[in-house]
Scaffold this motif. Structure first.
Motif, PDB file in Angstrom:
ATOM      1  N   HIS A 161       2.554  15.705   5.360  1.00 47.84           N
ATOM      2  CA  HIS A 161       3.579  14.659   5.384  1.00 47.84           C
ATOM      3  C   HIS A 161       3.395  13.647   6.521  1.00 47.84           C
ATOM      4  O   HIS A 161       4.147  12.684   6.597  1.00 47.84           O
ATOM      5  CB  HIS A 161       4.971  15.294   5.474  1.00 47.84           C
ATOM      6  N   SER A 162       2.410  13.870   7.389  1.00 50.24           N
ATOM      7  CA  SER A 162       2.231  12.974   8.540  1.00 50.24           C
ATOM      8  C   SER A 162       0.760  12.582   8.685  1.00 50.24           C
ATOM      9  O   SER A 162       0.073  13.049   9.593  1.00 50.24           O
ATOM     10  CB  SER A 162       2.728  13.649   9.823  1.00 50.24           C
ATOM     11  N   PRO A 163       0.260  11.713   7.804  1.00 55.27           N
ATOM     12  CA  PRO A 163      -1.162  11.370   7.842  1.00 55.27           C
ATOM     13  C   PRO A 163      -1.637  10.799   9.176  1.00 55.27           C
ATOM     14  O   PRO A 163      -2.775  11.053   9.588  1.00 55.27           O
ATOM     15  CB  PRO A 163      -1.297  10.322   6.727  1.00 55.27           C
ATOM     16  N   ALA A 164      -0.787  10.048   9.873  1.00 58.70           N
ATOM     17  CA  ALA A 164      -1.197   9.456  11.144  1.00 58.70           C
ATOM     18  C   ALA A 164      -1.436  10.516  12.215  1.00 58.70           C
ATOM     19  O   ALA A 164      -2.178  10.288  13.172  1.00 58.70           O
ATOM     20  CB  ALA A 164      -0.150   8.453  11.630  1.00 58.70           C
ATOM     21  N   LEU A 218       0.855  -1.185   0.000  1.00 56.32           N
ATOM     22  CA  LEU A 218       0.000   0.000   0.000  1.00 56.32           C
ATOM     23  C   LEU A 218       0.888   1.232   0.000  1.00 56.32           C
ATOM     24  O   LEU A 218       1.830   1.330   0.791  1.00 56.32           O
ATOM     25  CB  LEU A 218      -0.897   0.020   1.241  1.00 56.32           C
ATOM     26  N   VAL A 219       0.581   2.178  -0.881  1.00 62.37           N
ATOM     27  CA  VAL A 219       1.231   3.490  -0.878  1.00 62.37           C
ATOM     28  C   VAL A 219       0.203   4.494  -0.377  1.00 62.37           C
ATOM     29  O   VAL A 219      -0.851   4.669  -0.992  1.00 62.37           O
ATOM     30  CB  VAL A 219       1.736   3.872  -2.287  1.00 62.37           C
ATOM     31  N   LEU A 220       0.488   5.118   0.761  1.00 65.45           N
ATOM     32  CA  LEU A 220      -0.461   6.038   1.401  1.00 65.45           C
ATOM     33  C   LEU A 220       0.250   7.361   1.658  1.00 65.45           C
ATOM     34  O   LEU A 220       1.355   7.379   2.208  1.00 65.45           O
ATOM     35  CB  LEU A 220      -0.963   5.414   2.710  1.00 65.45           C
ATOM     36  N   TYR A 221      -0.377   8.467   1.273  1.00 63.84           N
ATOM     37  CA  TYR A 221       0.279   9.769   1.441  1.00 63.84           C
ATOM     38  C   TYR A 221      -0.762  10.882   1.492  1.00 63.84           C
ATOM     39  O   TYR A 221      -1.918  10.713   1.062  1.00 63.84           O
ATOM     40  CB  TYR A 221       1.257  10.038   0.292  1.00 63.84           C
ATOM     41  N   GLY A 222      -0.365  12.033   2.045  1.00 66.32           N
ATOM     42  CA  GLY A 222      -1.240  13.194   2.097  1.00 66.32           C
ATOM     43  C   GLY A 222      -1.321  13.895   0.754  1.00 66.32           C
ATOM     44  O   GLY A 222      -0.348  13.930  -0.004  1.00 66.32           O
ATOM     45  N   GLU A 223      -2.467  14.496   0.488  1.00 66.23           N
ATOM     46  CA  GLU A 223      -2.645  15.146  -0.814  1.00 66.23           C
ATOM     47  C   GLU A 223      -1.741  16.371  -0.977  1.00 66.23           C
ATOM     48  O   GLU A 223      -1.489  16.805  -2.102  1.00 66.23           O
ATOM     49  CB  GLU A 223      -4.109  15.549  -1.021  1.00 66.23           C
TER      50      GLU A 223
END
Length: 263
Positions: free
Chosen positions: A236-239, A202-207
């Motif tokens: 840069h820090s979705p969590a 999974l590649v997960l990142y902020g817009e």
């Protein structure tokens, strides 16, 4: 940091969360319990030389390969014979892919969170190069007062969090900070090797990611034949910035990966 389901009995495969260069396990606090409520034991760590995990003065202890070996050993201990879901945030993505590619550990899934295919680019690259110039000569104190504290205050970070950020920075190994910064600025592209590993990705990142550009991460997902999640409003820090959306995306991915594996 460890989180368990309220029942105390994990029914699904565990997860290991690895932070970025200037981060720590606390970057995952907002998602830990939600992830655990999906029936898992979830562990977030400081890498060697970060915050509350000590490390030597030897720069070779902080390369991606050396830190990736730590991830292998941790995952094997946490899994106790079962596969482990692995998440690497930012520089932690470059570290964790070492463990995935070397093939010594069976991973249930692999998530690259706000990470990229090779060396970081853009404003964070420039900040990293400035840190390499300043840190050996001026030390952590100057780095904090000239760069990190003003950025935190400008962003409206609460005082207690600013105090924590200062404490965390000064707890880091200076040798580790320098070497890890060099690693994130020079990392090669290893997507080709990663595609040879049979693990769901999974590649997960902020817009609005200001590290690796969203377009670069989207292209990486295509190259890896990976699932891709863009987190609205996140940088840069979705969590930290969008914990509910991030946790929900991880749980969906983990559940699907387990279903495919067991099927």
């Amino acid at each position: 940091m460890e989180a368990l389901p309220v029942s105390g009995v994990p029914e699904r495969w565990p997860a290991l969360l690895v932070p970025g260069l200037t981060g720590s396990k606390e970057d995952f606090i907002a998602v830990l319990q939600t992830l655990a409520q999906s029936g898992r034991r979830v562990i977030a760590i400081d890498m060697r030389g970060q915050f509350e995990t000590s490390g030597p003065d030897d720069p070779s202890a902080y390369t991606c390969a050396a830190l990736g070996n730590d991830v292998d050993l941790l995952a094997q201990a946490i899994g106790e014979g079962e596969p482990v879901h692995l998440v690497g945030h930012s520089f932690g993505g470059l570290v964790t892919r070492e463990a995935v590619i070397d093939g010594r550990t069976k991973f249930a899934s692999y998530t690259l969170m706000s990470s990229g295919p090779a060396a970081i680019v853009g404003p964070r690259e420039r900040a990293g190069r400035a840190m390499l110039r300043e840190l050996p000569e001026l030390g952590m104190e100057q780095l904090w007062h000239s760069r990190m504290e003003p950025e935190a205050l400008a962003a409206g970070v609460p005082d207690e969090i600013v105090s924590f950020l200062r404490k965390r920075l000064f707890s880091n190994s200076p040798a580790g900070m320098v070497t890890m910064t060099r690693e994130v600025l020079s990392a090669p592209d290893r997507c080709g090797e990663l595609t040879q590993v049979e693990v769901p990705v999974l590649v997960l990142y902020g817009e609005h990611d200001d590290g690796w550009p969203p377009s670069m991460q989207s292209e990486m997902a295509l190259r890896l034949n990976a699932d891709c999640v863009v987190v609205p409003g996140s940088v840069h820090s979705p969590a930290v910035e969008a914990p509910e959306t991030t946790a929900a995306a991880l749980v969906r991915f983990w559940n699907a990966a387990e279903a495919r594996s067991r099927g």
